[in-house]
Write a protein that holds these residues in place. Structure first.
Motif, PDB file in Angstrom:
ATOM      1  N   LEU A 261       0.797  -1.338   0.052  1.00 11.11           N
ATOM      2  CA  LEU A 261      -0.051   0.146  -0.138  1.00 11.11           C
ATOM      3  C   LEU A 261       0.827   1.209  -0.041  1.00 11.11           C
ATOM      4  O   LEU A 261       0.471   2.134  -0.731  1.00 11.11           O
ATOM      5  CB  LEU A 261      -0.977   0.143   1.377  1.00 11.11           C
ATOM      6  N   LYS A 262       2.196   1.427   0.626  1.00  7.71           N
ATOM      7  CA  LYS A 262       3.017   2.323   0.863  1.00  7.71           C
ATOM      8  C   LYS A 262       3.601   2.642  -0.410  1.00  7.71           C
ATOM      9  O   LYS A 262       4.058   3.675  -0.845  1.00  7.71           O
ATOM     10  CB  LYS A 262       3.798   2.392   2.035  1.00  7.71           C
ATOM     11  N   ARG A 263       3.732   1.624  -1.309  1.00  9.39           N
ATOM     12  CA  ARG A 263       4.442   1.750  -2.618  1.00  9.39           C
ATOM     13  C   ARG A 263       3.633   2.021  -3.697  1.00  9.39           C
ATOM     14  O   ARG A 263       4.249   2.337  -4.468  1.00  9.39           O
ATOM     15  CB  ARG A 263       5.214   0.076  -2.932  1.00  9.39           C
ATOM     16  N   PHE A 264       2.439   1.984  -3.676  1.00 10.88           N
ATOM     17  CA  PHE A 264       1.486   2.500  -4.491  1.00 10.88           C
ATOM     18  C   PHE A 264       1.528   3.935  -4.590  1.00 10.88           C
ATOM     19  O   PHE A 264       1.201   4.575  -3.643  1.00 10.88           O
ATOM     20  CB  PHE A 264       0.178   1.848  -4.374  1.00 10.88           C
ATOM     21  N   PRO A 265       1.399   4.557  -5.780  1.00  7.92           N
ATOM     22  CA  PRO A 265       1.352   5.944  -5.776  1.00  7.92           C
ATOM     23  C   PRO A 265       0.013   6.652  -5.877  1.00  7.92           C
ATOM     24  O   PRO A 265      -0.336   7.075  -6.753  1.00  7.92           O
ATOM     25  CB  PRO A 265       2.104   6.351  -7.085  1.00  7.92           C
ATOM     26  N   LEU A 266      -0.623   6.388  -4.544  1.00  8.14           N
ATOM     27  CA  LEU A 266      -2.182   6.719  -4.508  1.00  8.14           C
ATOM     28  C   LEU A 266      -2.264   8.273  -3.699  1.00  8.14           C
ATOM     29  O   LEU A 266      -1.257   8.695  -3.414  1.00  8.14           O
ATOM     30  CB  LEU A 266      -2.572   5.735  -3.450  1.00  8.14           C
ATOM     31  N   ASP A 267      -3.419   8.839  -4.083  1.00  5.42           N
ATOM     32  CA  ASP A 267      -3.529   9.845  -3.683  1.00  5.42           C
ATOM     33  C   ASP A 267      -4.906  10.054  -2.711  1.00  5.42           C
ATOM     34  O   ASP A 267      -4.920  10.836  -1.840  1.00  5.42           O
ATOM     35  CB  ASP A 267      -4.068  10.913  -4.704  1.00  5.42           C
ATOM     36  N   ALA A 268      -5.660   8.764  -2.594  1.00  2.75           N
ATOM     37  CA  ALA A 268      -6.836   8.801  -1.653  1.00  2.75           C
ATOM     38  C   ALA A 268      -7.271   7.423  -1.483  1.00  2.75           C
ATOM     39  O   ALA A 268      -7.032   6.427  -2.429  1.00  2.75           O
ATOM     40  CB  ALA A 268      -8.037   9.395  -2.316  1.00  2.75           C
ATOM     41  N   LEU A 269      -8.008   7.336  -0.412  1.00  2.00           N
ATOM     42  CA  LEU A 269      -8.889   5.853  -0.056  1.00  2.00           C
ATOM     43  C   LEU A 269     -10.043   6.065  -0.062  1.00  2.00           C
ATOM     44  O   LEU A 269     -10.649   7.271   0.641  1.00  2.00           O
ATOM     45  CB  LEU A 269      -8.125   5.408   1.240  1.00  2.00           C
TER      46      LEU A 269
ATOM     47  N   ASN B  67      -0.409  10.262   4.027  1.00  7.94           N
ATOM     48  CA  ASN B  67      -0.821  11.518   3.226  1.00  7.94           C
ATOM     49  C   ASN B  67      -1.674  11.205   2.533  1.00  7.94           C
ATOM     50  O   ASN B  67      -1.510  11.712   1.186  1.00  7.94           O
ATOM     51  CB  ASN B  67       0.650  11.983   2.520  1.00  7.94           C
ATOM     52  N   LEU B  68      -2.851  10.527   2.505  1.00 10.01           N
ATOM     53  CA  LEU B  68      -3.684  10.004   1.539  1.00 10.01           C
ATOM     54  C   LEU B  68      -5.030  10.685   2.104  1.00 10.01           C
ATOM     55  O   LEU B  68      -5.260  10.788   3.212  1.00 10.01           O
ATOM     56  CB  LEU B  68      -3.765   8.479   1.416  1.00 10.01           C
ATOM     57  N   LYS B  69      -5.658  11.221   1.056  1.00  6.58           N
ATOM     58  CA  LYS B  69      -7.134  11.810   1.504  1.00  6.58           C
ATOM     59  C   LYS B  69      -8.145  10.536   1.404  1.00  6.58           C
ATOM     60  O   LYS B  69      -7.802   9.583   0.947  1.00  6.58           O
ATOM     61  CB  LYS B  69      -7.499  12.732   0.366  1.00  6.58           C
ATOM     62  N   VAL B  70      -9.131  10.862   2.264  1.00  3.18           N
ATOM     63  CA  VAL B  70      -9.949   9.831   2.713  1.00  3.18           C
ATOM     64  C   VAL B  70     -11.453  10.248   2.088  1.00  3.18           C
ATOM     65  O   VAL B  70     -11.986  11.594   2.358  1.00  3.18           O
ATOM     66  CB  VAL B  70     -10.322   9.254   3.968  1.00  3.18           C
ATOM     67  N   VAL B  71     -12.067   9.339   1.433  1.00  7.02           N
ATOM     68  CA  VAL B  71     -13.533   9.545   0.885  1.00  7.02           C
ATOM     69  C   VAL B  71     -14.324   8.359   1.521  1.00  7.02           C
ATOM     70  O   VAL B  71     -14.180   7.244   1.210  1.00  7.02           O
ATOM     71  CB  VAL B  71     -13.531   9.378  -0.711  1.00  7.02           C
ATOM     72  N   ALA B  72     -15.492   8.667   2.232  1.00 10.83           N
ATOM     73  CA  ALA B  72     -16.439   7.935   2.738  1.00 10.83           C
ATOM     74  C   ALA B  72     -17.607   7.573   1.643  1.00 10.83           C
ATOM     75  O   ALA B  72     -18.062   8.612   1.218  1.00 10.83           O
ATOM     76  CB  ALA B  72     -16.826   8.424   4.071  1.00 10.83           C
ATOM     77  N   GLU B  73     -17.943   6.523   1.197  1.00  9.01           N
ATOM     78  CA  GLU B  73     -18.950   5.871   0.432  1.00  9.01           C
ATOM     79  C   GLU B  73     -20.198   5.574   1.175  1.00  9.01           C
ATOM     80  O   GLU B  73     -20.013   5.264   2.133  1.00  9.01           O
ATOM     81  CB  GLU B  73     -18.529   4.730  -0.459  1.00  9.01           C
ATOM     82  N   GLY B  74     -21.258   5.934   0.462  1.00  7.14           N
ATOM     83  CA  GLY B  74     -22.660   5.418   1.010  1.00  7.14           C
ATOM     84  C   GLY B  74     -23.206   6.170   2.243  1.00  7.14           C
ATOM     85  O   GLY B  74     -23.906   5.540   3.039  1.00  7.14           O
ATOM     86  N   VAL B  75     -22.782   7.337   2.403  1.00  2.50           N
ATOM     87  CA  VAL B  75     -23.411   8.200   3.236  1.00  2.50           C
ATOM     88  C   VAL B  75     -24.759   8.619   2.897  1.00  2.50           C
ATOM     89  O   VAL B  75     -24.966   9.325   1.982  1.00  2.50           O
ATOM     90  CB  VAL B  75     -22.490   9.567   3.373  1.00  2.50           C
ATOM     91  N   GLU B  76     -25.662   8.281   3.804  1.00  2.00           N
ATOM     92  CA  GLU B  76     -27.080   8.530   3.769  1.00  2.00           C
ATOM     93  C   GLU B  76     -28.042   9.436   4.880  1.00  2.00           C
ATOM     94  O   GLU B  76     -29.094   9.780   4.564  1.00  2.00           O
ATOM     95  CB  GLU B  76     -27.875   7.198   3.647  1.00  2.00           C
ATOM     96  N   ASN B  77     -27.230   9.926   5.869  1.00  2.00           N
ATOM     97  CA  ASN B  77     -27.800  10.587   6.595  1.00  2.00           C
ATOM     98  C   ASN B  77     -27.003  11.505   7.505  1.00  2.00           C
ATOM     99  O   ASN B  77     -25.704  11.313   7.406  1.00  2.00           O
ATOM    100  CB  ASN B  77     -28.528   9.644   7.965  1.00  2.00           C
TER     101      ASN B  77
ATOM    102  N   ASP C  56     -12.140  13.316   4.904  1.00  2.00           N
ATOM    103  CA  ASP C  56     -12.178  14.821   4.091  1.00  2.00           C
ATOM    104  C   ASP C  56     -13.312  14.623   3.041  1.00  2.00           C
ATOM    105  O   ASP C  56     -13.768  16.006   3.165  1.00  2.00           O
ATOM    106  CB  ASP C  56     -10.837  14.294   3.150  1.00  2.00           C
ATOM    107  N   GLU C  57     -13.868  13.708   2.521  1.00  2.00           N
ATOM    108  CA  GLU C  57     -15.006  14.070   1.524  1.00  2.00           C
ATOM    109  C   GLU C  57     -15.914  12.697   1.679  1.00  2.00           C
ATOM    110  O   GLU C  57     -15.641  11.635   2.288  1.00  2.00           O
ATOM    111  CB  GLU C  57     -14.374  13.861   0.115  1.00  2.00           C
ATOM    112  N   ILE C  58     -17.209  12.926   1.247  1.00  2.00           N
ATOM    113  CA  ILE C  58     -18.065  12.035   1.475  1.00  2.00           C
ATOM    114  C   ILE C  58     -18.793  11.885   0.152  1.00  2.00           C
ATOM    115  O   ILE C  58     -18.684  12.786  -0.698  1.00  2.00           O
ATOM    116  CB  ILE C  58     -19.428  12.429   2.333  1.00  2.00           C
ATOM    117  N   GLN C  59     -19.579  10.636  -0.105  1.00  2.00           N
ATOM    118  CA  GLN C  59     -20.162  10.422  -1.231  1.00  2.00           C
ATOM    119  C   GLN C  59     -21.298   9.501  -0.921  1.00  2.00           C
ATOM    120  O   GLN C  59     -21.167   8.503  -0.346  1.00  2.00           O
ATOM    121  CB  GLN C  59     -19.230   9.702  -2.369  1.00  2.00           C
ATOM    122  N   GLY C  60     -22.575   9.870  -1.491  1.00  2.00           N
ATOM    123  CA  GLY C  60     -23.571   9.053  -1.101  1.00  2.00           C
ATOM    124  C   GLY C  60     -24.893   9.604  -1.584  1.00  2.00           C
ATOM    125  O   GLY C  60     -24.874  10.821  -2.247  1.00  2.00           O
ATOM    126  N   TYR C  61     -26.009   9.198  -1.201  1.00  2.00           N
ATOM    127  CA  TYR C  61     -27.338   9.588  -1.771  1.00  2.00           C
ATOM    128  C   TYR C  61     -27.688  10.731  -0.786  1.00  2.00           C
ATOM    129  O   TYR C  61     -28.658  11.614  -1.151  1.00  2.00           O
ATOM    130  CB  TYR C  61     -28.501   8.669  -1.614  1.00  2.00           C
TER     131      TYR C  61
END
Length: 960
Positions: A870-878, A909-919, A932-937
């Protein structure tokens, strides 16, 4: 016609030299005569031609001159009408002239003609007369006085007269030439006879030589031509040389005869025999070969030293040459000689003595015997090999082999022993007196082929040898199978040829045993899986067909289970195929433990297995027995597998099909069970299902969808919806996630779960994925052209796309052609995709990252993550999977996991996005965890591009 044809054939067969005279004088005379005739003929022909042409020209010129001379007188007479004078003038013109007639024709047509008088002359040939007539023509002269014509003077040549003159010339010259030719030939003949008479003196030389006068020479005469003198001198020199050579040849011949006699004495056995048949002389080789001294042999009859071999008649004194093979009882043993007896005659024809020449052929006859014996053995080996190629029964071939060994070696018995466990030897087949001992077992303390005794018998063979009175033997190893031996009851020393023959038979047996073993192995491999030793698909089909046939005959049911291991591919990809193979072996063992005795467990290939249930109740389609066994299998395979010091978990999806409802053949039942197995997978896996018609319809529908999906891209039926992501700190839209939708022409929008997996399975995800990237780029350009804010858009990459080695190049090409800022694009990947081949994933993602694009891990926490990778992958967010967000804040475990993932991501140093936020409660909890960020209905459901544009406009600040 017959006579003419024979003469013609005889002439054709005669060569040019056969027509020449035999003597030199005749040939010289013939050449001279032919030459003289040739020159005379050519000369006369040229002379006659010249005379002919000259005479014709002179005659023509004379005629022209004569008519000019007479024309004046005729013209004057014609003017005054004096035709008498004209006639006299014409008559004078014919006197001793070459003309036959002369005529004057006046202008009125009157003709005054005068004929030449007839003269007796030598008749000429007609061809000559005709030739002259063709060369001469009539002479005409117009009589003209004062410009007035009075008539025409005409002269006609006499061709017969001219030809007669020329022919007389020919006869005279030819006669002269003939006389000259005859005189020349007569002179030449006289001279040749005188000159060549010197060669006759050689006859006296011949007589002297025939009389034995070795110093004889031919006489020379002074008047002989130089060539003849040189020839006689050459004959004399040749005779002298021959005399010298003759003497040398006589000496050489005598020397050669002495050497030949010495050579014959060295190479052949020679003895002299008197006319009565008694030996009177022998050479040294006779003594050495027979072992008898000269004194012992002299005076004895020749018949005592050799009797004819076979049925040939014995020699007796006679004038004929005798030859044949004889057997001689020598001091050193029996010998075989080839004898030739030649009679030597005296001058009166009486027999003086006999010369007996013998050639020792003992070794050659022994060699011939060995060749015959070897040929017989090779025939036995070839016949045994032919039988081995065609044989199917092991015991029959063993019988043929031991009989061939006994026959080829000339032994009374032979046997084949099989090496059993603990070095126990069993007599499998015997020949002769050992034939009845088949099945007898012998113990062997050491190696079966240890050093034998001097007799060739092995220690372990001693009891059998004592039982049957065997005293000598020879054996050979039959590969790893056993020992082949031949035995006799007398003392015998077997040679190398015997050993080679026996090893040949043993090798044939060893090869055939190995071939039978290989055939059994191939048969096994053709019907069983080499890894698990379970029946394979082919054998399963045969067993299932047999079960169907038995069920049809007895009126009961049968069934088959189709078993597929869930998530087995992950084990192979992550831990390697070696671990995967070990898991398959353990899974096969568990399946066999769950099955009943009459069940057949088989491996179909890969991670697919099957179980045949040949006997089920007649009135129960969904048999309790099948359900019980399926449940046991699911529970057994759900237990952990201990491999390489770690626990691995897999599960099983099982489909069950019954005969006769779900199919009447093995192929139909397997297909139905396969369909039921996919139904079990779609139901959540780790379970089993019976086949139903609805499942078949689902499979058919899947095939139909696959066909329609292949045309959807061409028909522009795909579209994108965009789901916004919200920045928790600012409360503004931070980006979108592009989601693929299919606008079916009849069904409308099709749920992604229904077609995305089909795109993955068929490989259509590759062109579809490229279309998604291009479409996102076109949409960004459209928003830019509309003056809207430019948030980044996330695109989901599939596992098939990540397997493309040129994925980065494809993305670079599409983005470059669209002219979009690469930082506006983000690519999402799942954990399982990254961990399938981590090294390759790091390389591909690094190239994409180098293009300026963002990378994120989707559904984090649901797969097999490795923090080292995981630390070897050039990622920006989870992106935290919705399963951990769904029960917040009530589920303490989910809360702990979510909080740990956010802290882990921030530490990397990765940004976090939560999926499935509904309330709101979920939002408040995530804010407390510093998400950091949310995504959902709760934020928004996926929207068409036009609706997203309205959201972006609403985000724009109001103008000042």
């Amino acid at each position: 016609m017959t006579v003419l044809s024979r003469m013609s054939s005889t002439l054709r067969k005669m060569s040019p030299t056969a027509l020449l005279p035999r003597s030199l004088a005749g040939r010289v005379f013939t050449v001279f005569s032919l030459t003289m005739l040739l020159f005379l003929g050519i000369g006369l022909a040229l002379f006659y031609r010249y005379q002919f042409l000259q005479h014709v020209d002179e005659t023509q010129d004379a005629a022209m001159t004569l008519i000019e001379v007479a024309a004046q007188n005729i013209e004057d007479s014609a003017v005054i009408g004096d035709y008498d004078t004209v006639q006299r003038t014409l008559g004078k013109m014919l006197f001793q002239s070459p003309f036959k007639s002369a005529a004057f024709i006046d202008v009125a047509g009157g003709t005054l003609r005068v004929q030449a008088p007839k003269i007796e002359r030598v008749p000429a040939p007609d061809w000559l007369t005709q030739l002259i007539a063709s060369k001469l023509y009539e002479v005409n002269r117009v009589a003209n006085v004062g410009g007035r014509d009075y008539g025409v003077i005409r002269l006609e040549f006499d061709a017969d007269k001219i030809a007669s003159q020329l022919w007389a010339l020919v006869i005279e010259t030819a006669t002269f030439a003939l006389v000259a030719f005859v005189l020349g030939v007569a002179l030449l003949r006289t001279l040749l006879k005188r000159w060549l008479s010197n060669l006759g003196r050689l006859r006296s030389f011949e007589d002297d030589v025939a009389a034995g006068r070795v110093t004889a020479e031919a006489d020379l005469q002074a008047d002989a031509p130089t060539e003849i003198q040189e020839a006689i001198r050459a004959v004399n020199r040749g005779a002298a040389s021959l005399r010298v050579q003759y003497g040398q040849r006589i000496d050489s011949l005598m020397n050669s005869l002495m050497q030949h006699k010495s050579a014959v004495d060295q190479a052949a056995i020679v003895c002299d025999v008197d006319p009565a048949g008694r030996i009177v002389g022998v050479n040294e080789l006779f003594e050495r070969s027979s072992g008898y001294t000269r004194a012992e042999a002299l005076g004895r009859e020749l018949a005592e030293f050799g009797r004819p071999a076979g049925s040939a008649a014995a020699w007796s004194p006679s004038p004929q040459v005798w030859n044949g093979e004889v057997t001689v009882e020598g001091r050193a043993g029996r010998l075989q000689w080839y004898r030739t007896i030649v009679p030597i005659f005296e001058a009166d024809g009486a027999i003086e003595r006999y010369l007996c020449i013998d050639i020792d052929i003992t070794e050659r006859k022994e060699f011939e015997r060995a060749i015959v014996e070897n040929a017989k053995r090779q025939t036995l080996i070839a016949e045994l090999g032919r039988k081995a190629l065609a044989a199917n029964d092991l015991d029959d071939l063993f019988v043929d082999a031991v009989q061939a060994a006994a026959h080829g070696l000339g032994t009374p018995c032979a046997a084949l022993f099989e090496i059993g466990p603990e070095r126990q030897l069993t007599l499998r087949s015997g020949a002769g007196r050992l034939a009845q001992a088949a099945g007898l077992q012998l113990g062997c303390a050491g190696a079966p082929l240890a050093e034998p005794a001097a007799t060739g018998l092995r220690p372990w063979f001693a009891p059998l040898a004592a039982m049957h009175g065997l005293r000598a033997g020879l054996d050979a190893g039959v590969g790893q199978y056993g020992v082949l031996g031949a035995y006799c009851d007398g003392q015998r020393r077997f040679d190398e040829d015997d050993a080679v023959f026996l090893r040949g038979i043993a090798n044939i047996l060893a090869t055939w045993v190995e071939r039978q073993e290989a055939r059994r192995r191939l048969t096994y491999l053709a019907q069983y899986d080499s890894l698990t030793n379970l029946p394979n698909r082919r054998q399963l089909g045969a067993c299932l067909e047999e079960a169907i046939d038995r069920a049809g005959r007895h009126g009961h049911r049968a069934a088959v289970m189709f078993i597929d291991l869930d998530r087995f591919k992950n084990v192979n990809d992550m831990l390697g195929h070696g671990v995967g193979d070990q898991l398959l072996v353990q899974a096969a063992a568990r399946l066999e433990a769950c099955a009943r005795e009459d069940n057949v467990v088989a491996r179909l290939g890969g991670d697919e297995f099957a179980v045949v249930l040949p006997w089920l109740g007649a009135n129960e389609r969904h048999s309790g027995d099948a359900s019980l066994i399926a449940t046991r299998i699911v529970e057994a395979l759900a237990q952990p597998f201990h491999l390489q010091g770690q626990q691995l978990f897999v599960s099983a999806s099982i489909g069950i099909a019954s005969y006769p409802e779900d199919g009447t053949s093995a192929e139909q039942l397997l297909k139905s069970a396969d369909t039921a197995m996919y139904g079990a997978k779609n139901s959540g896996r780790n379970t089993w299902q019976f086949y139903s018609a609805a499942q078949h319809e689902n499979a058919a529908q899947r095939l139909q969808l696959e066909s329609q999906l292949r045309q959807a891209l061409e028909r522009d039926e795909f579209l994108l919806h965009y789901q916004p992501k919200l920045d928790l700190a600012s409360g503004s839209i931070s980006g979108f996630e592009a989601l693929l939708r299919w606008n079916h022409p009849q069904r409308g929008l099709v749920a992604p779960l229904e077609f995305i997996s089909i795109l993955e399975d068929t490989g259509l995800i590759l062109p579809a994925g490229e279309w998604v990237i291009g479409e996102v780029c076109r949409q960004l350009r459209s928003w830019e052209a509309a003056g809207l804010p430019m948030p980044p858009v996330a695109i989901n990459l599939s596992a098939r796309q990540l397997q493309q080695t040129d994925l980065a190049a494809v993305i670079e090409r599409i983005v470059g052609e669209a002219g979009v800022d690469p930082t506006l694009l983000e690519f999402e990947l799942t954990e399982s995709m990254l961990m399938t081949n981590p090294e390759a994933a790091v390389a591909i993602l690094s190239r994409i990252k180098a293009l300026g694009m963002r990378l994120s891990v989707d559904d984090f926490g649901t797969g097999y993550s490795s923090l080292a990778y995981l630390k070897r992958f050039p990622l920006d967010a989870l992106k935290i999977d919705r399963t951990f967000v769904r029960d917040l804040p009530d589920d303490l475990d989910d809360a702990a996991i979510t909080k740990a993932v956010i802290r882990l991501a921030h530490s990397l140093n990765l940004k976090v996005v939560a999926e499935g936020v509904e309330n709101v409660e979920q939002i408040r909890e995530l804010e407390r965890y510093d998400c950091d960020e949310i995504q959902g209905y709760y934020v928004s459901k996926p929207l068409p591009a036009a609706d997203c544009a309205r959201l972006l406009r609403a985000e724009q600040p109001a103008p000042a």
